[in-house]
Design a protein around this motif. Structure first.
Motif, PDB file in Angstrom:
ATOM      1  N   ASP A 211     -55.177  56.902  23.188  1.00 49.28           N
ATOM      2  CA  ASP A 211     -56.298  58.069  24.075  1.00 49.28           C
ATOM      3  C   ASP A 211     -56.571  59.003  22.355  1.00 49.28           C
ATOM      4  OD1 ASP A 211     -55.548  57.586  26.471  1.00 49.28           O
ATOM      5  OD2 ASP A 211     -54.015  57.838  26.669  1.00 49.28           O
ATOM      6  N   VAL A 212     -55.328  59.696  21.727  1.00 48.04           N
ATOM      7  CA  VAL A 212     -55.161  60.457  21.393  1.00 48.04           C
ATOM      8  C   VAL A 212     -56.209  59.976  20.001  1.00 48.04           C
ATOM      9  CG1 VAL A 212     -54.035  61.676  19.437  1.00 48.04           C
ATOM     10  CG2 VAL A 212     -53.111  61.523  21.214  1.00 48.04           C
ATOM     11  N   ARG A 213     -56.340  58.905  19.606  1.00 43.19           N
ATOM     12  CA  ARG A 213     -56.922  58.008  18.636  1.00 43.19           C
ATOM     13  C   ARG A 213     -58.078  57.866  19.301  1.00 43.19           C
ATOM     14  NH1 ARG A 213     -53.429  51.952  17.054  1.00 43.19           N
ATOM     15  NH2 ARG A 213     -52.217  52.972  15.328  1.00 43.19           N
ATOM     16  N   LYS A 214     -58.289  57.773  20.114  1.00 41.60           N
ATOM     17  CA  LYS A 214     -59.983  57.966  21.075  1.00 41.60           C
ATOM     18  C   LYS A 214     -60.860  59.676  20.392  1.00 41.60           C
ATOM     19  CE  LYS A 214     -62.982  56.337  24.010  1.00 41.60           C
ATOM     20  NZ  LYS A 214     -63.327  55.756  25.683  1.00 41.60           N
ATOM     21  N   MET A 215     -59.705  59.741  21.258  1.00 39.95           N
ATOM     22  CA  MET A 215     -59.983  61.745  21.041  1.00 39.95           C
ATOM     23  C   MET A 215     -60.595  62.601  19.313  1.00 39.95           C
ATOM     24  SD  MET A 215     -60.191  64.046  23.328  1.00 39.95           S
ATOM     25  CE  MET A 215     -60.437  65.960  23.436  1.00 39.95           C
ATOM     26  N   ILE A 216     -60.029  61.675  18.542  1.00 38.84           N
ATOM     27  CA  ILE A 216     -60.038  61.858  16.985  1.00 38.84           C
ATOM     28  C   ILE A 216     -60.790  61.056  16.833  1.00 38.84           C
ATOM     29  CG2 ILE A 216     -57.819  63.287  17.362  1.00 38.84           C
ATOM     30  CD1 ILE A 216     -56.970  61.113  15.114  1.00 38.84           C
ATOM     31  N   GLY A 217     -61.285  59.628  16.889  1.00 39.86           N
ATOM     32  CA  GLY A 217     -62.607  58.497  16.734  1.00 39.86           C
ATOM     33  C   GLY A 217     -62.117  57.817  15.799  1.00 39.86           C
ATOM     34  N   LEU A 218     -61.633  57.122  16.497  1.00 37.14           N
ATOM     35  CA  LEU A 218     -59.953  55.785  15.379  1.00 37.14           C
ATOM     36  C   LEU A 218     -59.957  55.169  16.320  1.00 37.14           C
ATOM     37  CD1 LEU A 218     -57.510  57.939  13.303  1.00 37.14           C
ATOM     38  CD2 LEU A 218     -59.435  56.192  12.368  1.00 37.14           C
ATOM     39  N   ASP A 219     -60.552  55.281  17.867  1.00 36.38           N
ATOM     40  CA  ASP A 219     -60.620  54.190  18.675  1.00 36.38           C
ATOM     41  C   ASP A 219     -61.900  53.247  17.954  1.00 36.38           C
ATOM     42  OD1 ASP A 219     -62.874  55.834  19.094  1.00 36.38           O
ATOM     43  OD2 ASP A 219     -63.220  54.272  20.878  1.00 36.38           O
ATOM     44  N   PRO A 220     -61.478  51.484  18.313  1.00 31.10           N
ATOM     45  CA  PRO A 220     -62.341  51.317  17.466  1.00 31.10           C
ATOM     46  C   PRO A 220     -64.369  51.419  17.927  1.00 31.10           C
ATOM     47  CG  PRO A 220     -60.511  49.732  18.999  1.00 31.10           C
ATOM     48  CD  PRO A 220     -60.293  50.949  18.808  1.00 31.10           C
TER      49      PRO A 220
ATOM     50  N   ASP B 288     -47.671  57.989  17.883  1.00 31.79           N
ATOM     51  CA  ASP B 288     -46.128  57.281  18.400  1.00 31.79           C
ATOM     52  C   ASP B 288     -46.488  57.548  19.760  1.00 31.79           C
ATOM     53  OD1 ASP B 288     -47.478  54.681  17.242  1.00 31.79           O
ATOM     54  OD2 ASP B 288     -45.716  54.476  16.127  1.00 31.79           O
ATOM     55  N   TYR B 289     -45.840  58.533  19.282  1.00 31.44           N
ATOM     56  CA  TYR B 289     -45.653  59.843  20.410  1.00 31.44           C
ATOM     57  C   TYR B 289     -46.069  60.899  20.800  1.00 31.44           C
ATOM     58  CZ  TYR B 289     -41.073  57.498  19.323  1.00 31.44           C
ATOM     59  OH  TYR B 289     -39.409  56.919  19.142  1.00 31.44           O
ATOM     60  N   ALA B 290     -47.256  60.634  21.652  1.00 36.59           N
ATOM     61  CA  ALA B 290     -48.816  61.151  21.641  1.00 36.59           C
ATOM     62  C   ALA B 290     -48.101  61.709  22.447  1.00 36.59           C
ATOM     63  CB  ALA B 290     -49.440  60.333  22.422  1.00 36.59           C
ATOM     64  N   TRP B 291     -47.402  61.484  23.706  1.00 34.96           N
ATOM     65  CA  TRP B 291     -46.928  61.903  24.937  1.00 34.96           C
ATOM     66  C   TRP B 291     -46.220  63.395  25.301  1.00 34.96           C
ATOM     67  CZ3 TRP B 291     -46.324  57.006  24.504  1.00 34.96           C
ATOM     68  CH2 TRP B 291     -45.189  56.393  23.496  1.00 34.96           C
ATOM     69  N   ASP B 292     -45.674  63.452  23.586  1.00 31.33           N
ATOM     70  CA  ASP B 292     -44.682  64.285  23.413  1.00 31.33           C
ATOM     71  C   ASP B 292     -45.280  65.429  22.519  1.00 31.33           C
ATOM     72  OD1 ASP B 292     -42.186  62.584  24.826  1.00 31.33           O
ATOM     73  OD2 ASP B 292     -41.596  62.207  22.864  1.00 31.33           O
ATOM     74  N   GLY B 293     -46.344  65.657  22.315  1.00 29.28           N
ATOM     75  CA  GLY B 293     -47.264  66.637  21.896  1.00 29.28           C
ATOM     76  C   GLY B 293     -47.161  66.443  20.209  1.00 29.28           C
ATOM     77  N   ALA B 294     -47.187  67.859  19.797  1.00 29.58           N
ATOM     78  CA  ALA B 294     -47.308  68.151  18.854  1.00 29.58           C
ATOM     79  C   ALA B 294     -45.990  68.345  17.681  1.00 29.58           C
ATOM     80  CB  ALA B 294     -48.748  69.170  18.469  1.00 29.58           C
ATOM     81  N   THR B 295     -45.008  69.035  18.584  1.00 28.89           N
ATOM     82  CA  THR B 295     -44.298  68.189  17.523  1.00 28.89           C
ATOM     83  C   THR B 295     -43.374  67.682  17.377  1.00 28.89           C
ATOM     84  OG1 THR B 295     -42.778  68.468  19.399  1.00 28.89           O
ATOM     85  CG2 THR B 295     -43.046  70.868  18.995  1.00 28.89           C
ATOM     86  N   HIS B 296     -43.626  66.211  18.314  1.00 28.73           N
ATOM     87  CA  HIS B 296     -43.612  64.985  17.770  1.00 28.73           C
ATOM     88  C   HIS B 296     -44.638  64.361  17.382  1.00 28.73           C
ATOM     89  CE1 HIS B 296     -40.064  65.944  19.806  1.00 28.73           C
ATOM     90  NE2 HIS B 296     -39.145  64.845  20.500  1.00 28.73           N
TER      91      HIS B 296
ATOM     92  N   TYR C 184     -51.964  65.404  25.090  1.00 34.01           N
ATOM     93  CA  TYR C 184     -50.557  64.056  25.860  1.00 34.01           C
ATOM     94  C   TYR C 184     -51.561  62.918  25.611  1.00 34.01           C
ATOM     95  CZ  TYR C 184     -47.951  68.634  26.337  1.00 34.01           C
ATOM     96  OH  TYR C 184     -47.506  69.882  25.649  1.00 34.01           O
ATOM     97  N   GLY C 185     -50.385  62.161  26.301  1.00 34.95           N
ATOM     98  CA  GLY C 185     -51.239  60.636  26.586  1.00 34.95           C
ATOM     99  C   GLY C 185     -50.358  59.878  26.318  1.00 34.95           C
ATOM    100  N   LYS C 186     -50.984  58.111  25.385  1.00 30.53           N
ATOM    101  CA  LYS C 186     -50.786  57.690  24.430  1.00 30.53           C
ATOM    102  C   LYS C 186     -51.154  57.350  23.542  1.00 30.53           C
ATOM    103  CE  LYS C 186     -49.977  54.773  28.214  1.00 30.53           C
ATOM    104  NZ  LYS C 186     -50.004  53.588  29.099  1.00 30.53           N
TER     105      LYS C 186
END
Lengths: 295, 262
Positions: free
Chosen positions: A267-276, A104-112, A262-264
Motif C-alpha cells: 500500500d505504501v509503495r503504491k502511494m509513493i509510486g514504487l508499485d510495478p 515492512d511494518y507499514a501498519w505500525d506507522g512512521a515510528t516504525h 498505514y496498511g501493508k
C-alpha cells in the motif's frame, strides 16, 4: 530472509565458538534452538538498543563476533552514535542485523518506518552496508562477512524478491541491457517490483546487494547513460552519485515528508509510486522523453 | 591523612601539562586522580606490554578527564610524561578526549558521555563466556549519569550478573546547577548493584573497596571534589572548568598543592 538468517547463523555458531547472538527482544522464538544449543552465547538482552550496540563492541574488542538483531529504526537511528563511536571510531567490529526496513511494518506507522538507515550508516568510516534482497543473498553475504572484524550492517526484510540473482560481495549485477540510454539502478527487495516494471522495457537494469562498498565498476560501465535510481530508502542514490559526473536522478522516498499511511508494504509503495505500474510509467516516460527527462 | 605522594605528583603533572599545552579540564582531572591510580593498583596490567591478553581493563567513560588518565598512565610507566605535554596540539597523540589507537593503555576511545559502561558490559560478558578471571573497571562522572544510556547499561549488567564489572562513580557534585542526582548510592542499590560509598581521595580506601569480590556488578560511589588539592580550583570550579593556568596562576596552584594536607 529471517529464517535464512537463523539457519545460517545457527550453522556457523556450531563451528565457531566466538559467535555470539544478542537480541533486542525480537525473533526470540525463532532462535529457541540456538538458545538451547549455545546458552552461553545467546542473549536476549532487552529493549535497550544503545546498550546492545555498545555491548557488541565490547565483545568484539575481546575477540568475539557478535550479531545484534532487532528492528531497523531502533538499532540504527536510535543507536547511530553507539555505532559511530563504539564500533566505527573504536574499530570494534560487529554485525548489526535488522528487520523491518523501509515500510515492512507499514501498519505500525512512521515510528516504525526506516528509510534513513542505509544512508546514514554508509557515511560512517569503516562501515559496510548490505541490503540483501533474498534468502540466498543473506546466506552468502553473512557467511562471507561476519568474521571480518568490521562493523557490518545487514538489512533484512520479510518481503524478499523471488529472483535468483548472482551474489558476490561488492559486485553489482547487470540484469538486462538495452539501447535507450537509460539505466535503472536498484537494491534489495524492491528489485521484484522494478524487474516486473522493466522486464520488457528497453533499459539497462543494475542491481546492488551492497550500498557500501558500492560497485564503482558497474556504475562506470553505464556512466554515459542516463541513470535512474529507484529505491525505497535513502543511501543508494547518494552512493551512486559519489562516483561523480553522472547524470542521475532518484525515484522513491518523498522529499521532506513522513509517510503516515498505514496498511501493508504494498500500500505504501503504491502511494509513493514504487508499485510495478508506477515504476513502469516513470521509466517509460523517461525513455520516451530522452536523456534530458531524467534530470 | 596526607595526600598519596604519587597522586600529588600526578596533579603536578596535570598542572604542568595544562600550563604548557594551553588546554585542560583541571578540576575534573583532579577529581579522578585517586580513583584511576587506585584502580591500576589492584588491576592486573603490564605497562611494558599494554596488549597483554590477561590484563584487566580500565575505561575512562568521562573522556574529558583524559589528561588525568594520561598522567596516571605516564607515572605507571606506559610512556614518558614529556609526551603528554603535547596535550591537545595538532598531531599530538594526546587529545582532550582519549584515542585508544594512539595512546598505550587507553582501552576505549571516549568523549561522548554514556558509552563506557555499555562497552564494559560487553567486555565483562566476553570474560564470563571465556571463563576468564579478567575484570573491567569503568569510571563515570555524576554529570554523565544524566545520560539514560548509563542506567540502561547498568540494568543489563545487573540482569547478567556481571560480577567482574566495577563502576567508579565520580560524585563531585558537577551538576548542582543542572540536574544533580541526589543520593546516588541509593539509586545504584535500587538498580541491584553491590554499592559502597567511599572517600574518593583516599587511595588506600579506594584500593581496598576495589579488591572486594561480589556476586553482582559493584559500584563505588566516590565522594570527590572537583579541583581537589588546590583551594582556588575547589572554590572556583566553574571558572576553571576548561582553562589553562597563566604562569603566575601555575605557580600559585603548585604552591597550594604542595601546602595541601587532607
Amino acid at each position: 530472509m529471517r529464517k535464512q538468517f537463523k539457519a545460517t547463523v545457527s550453522e556457523l555458531a556450531a563451528k565457531d565458538d566466538k559467535l555470539v547472538l544478542i537480541l533486542g527482544d525480537i525473533s526470540v522464538y525463532l532462535f529457541n534452538d540456538f538458545k538451547q544449543k549455545h546458552p552461553d552465547r545467546f542473549y536476549n538482552m532487552g529493549i535497550c538498543e544503545n546498550t546492545l550496540i555498545s555491548a557488541a563492541a565490547g565483545l568484539s574488542s575481546q575477540g568475539f563476533f557478535p550479531f545484534v538483531h532487532t528492528i531497523a529504526p531502533f538499532i540504527t537511528e536510535r543507536s547511530f552514535e553507539q555505532i559511530k563511536d563504539d564500533m566505527c571510531y573504536n574499530q570494534f567490529g560487529g554485525n548489526i542485523v535488522s528487520i523491518g526496513g523501509s515500510f515492512d511494518y507499514a501498519w505500525d506507522g512512521a515510528t516504525h518506518h526506516c528509510y534513513t538507515d542505509l544512508g546514514i550508516l554508509r557515511m560512517l568510516p569503516g562501515m559496510e552496508v548490505l541490503q540483501p534482497g533474498s534468502a540466498k543473498e543473506v546466506d552468502i553475504l553473512v557467511r562471507k562477512l561476519y568474521r571480518n572484524g568490521k562493523p557490518t550492517y545487514f538489512r533484512l526484510s520479510d518481503n524478499p524478491h523471488a529472483i535468483d540473482v548472482p551474489c558476490e560481495f561488492g559486485k553489482g549485477v547487470v540484469l538486462k541491457e538495452g539501447r535507450s540510454g537509460l539505466t535503472v539502478m536498484t537494491a534489495g527487495p524492491l528489485l521484484g517490483n522494478v524487474l516486473e516494471a522493466c522486464r520488457d522495457l528497453d533499459v539497462n537494469l543494475v542491481y546492488f546487494h551492497a550500498i557500501k562498498p558500492i560497485d564503482k565498476d558497474v556504475i562506470l560501465k553505464f556512466k554515459d547513460s542516463e541513470i535512474l535510481v529507484v529505491h525505497d530508502a535513502w543511501g543508494l542514490y547518494e552512493a551512486v552519485c559519489s562516483i561523480g559526473n553522472l547524470s542521475a536522478s532518484y525515484h522513491g522516498i518523498p522529499q521532506d515528508q513522513f509517510c503516515t499511511w498505514y496498511g501493508k508494504v504494498a500500500d505504501v509503495r503504491k502511494m509513493i509510486g514504487l508499485d510495478p505500474a508506477s515504476i513502469r510509467e516513470i521509466v517509460s516516460h523517461k525513455i520516451r522523453s530522452g536523456p534530458q527527462a531524467a534530470k | 591523612m596526607t595526600m598519596d605522594p604519587v597522586c600529588r605528583q600526578i596533579r603536578v603533572d596535570i598542572l604542568d601539562a595544562s600550563r604548557e599545552s594551553g588546554h585542560g579540564h583541571i578540576p575534573t582531572c583532579f577529581s579522578i586522580v585517586e580513583m584511576a591510580y587506585a584502580s591500576y593498583q589492584v588491576m592486573r596490567h603490564d605497562p611494558k606490554n599494554p596488549a597483554w591478553n590477561e590484563r584487566d581493563i580500565f575505561i575512562l567513560s568521562k573522556g574529558h578527564a583524559s589528561l588525568g588518565l594520561y598522567c596516571v598512565l605516564a607515572r605507571l610507566g606506559y610512556f614518558a610524561i614529556e609526551r603528554v605535554k603535547t596535550f591537545g596540539a595538532f598531531m599530538s597523540d594526546f587529545g582532550c578526549h582519549p584515542d585508544r589507537l594512539k595512546v598505550p593503555g587507553v582501552e576505549v576511545s571516549t568523549g561522548s558521555l554514556g558509552h563506557g559502561i555499555g562497552v564494559g558490559v560487553g567486555m565483562a560478558l566476553a570474560f564470563k563466556i571465556s571463563k576468564s578471571p579478567r575484570r573491567v573497571f569503568c569510571l563515570i562522572g555524576d554529570g554523565e549519569a544524566n545520560e539514560g544510556s548509563v542506567w540502561e547499561a547498568v540494568m543489563v549488567a545487573v540482569d547478567r550478573k556481571l560480577s567482574n564489572l566495577t563502576i567508579l562513580y565520580d560524585s563531585n557534585a558537577s551538576q548542582m546547577r543542572c540536574m544533580h542526582l541526589a543520593a546516588p548510592a541509593g539509586r545504584f542499590k535500587a538498580f541491584g548493584c553491590d554499592t559502597v560509598e567511599v572517600d574518593g581521595h583516599d587511595a588506600g580506601a579506594l584500593a581496598k573497596a576495589l579488591k572486594a569480590a561480589s556476586d553482582r556488578p559493584r559500584v563505588l560511589v566516590a565522594d570527590t571534589k572537583k579541583g581537589f588539592g588546590c583551594k582556588t580550583l575547589v572554590e572556583n570550579v566553574y571558572e576553571w572548568h576548561r582553562r589553562s593556568p597563566t604562569e603566575q596562576e601555575h605557580k600559585m596552584l603548585l604552591a597550594e598543592l604542595n601546602a595541601q594536607t587532607i
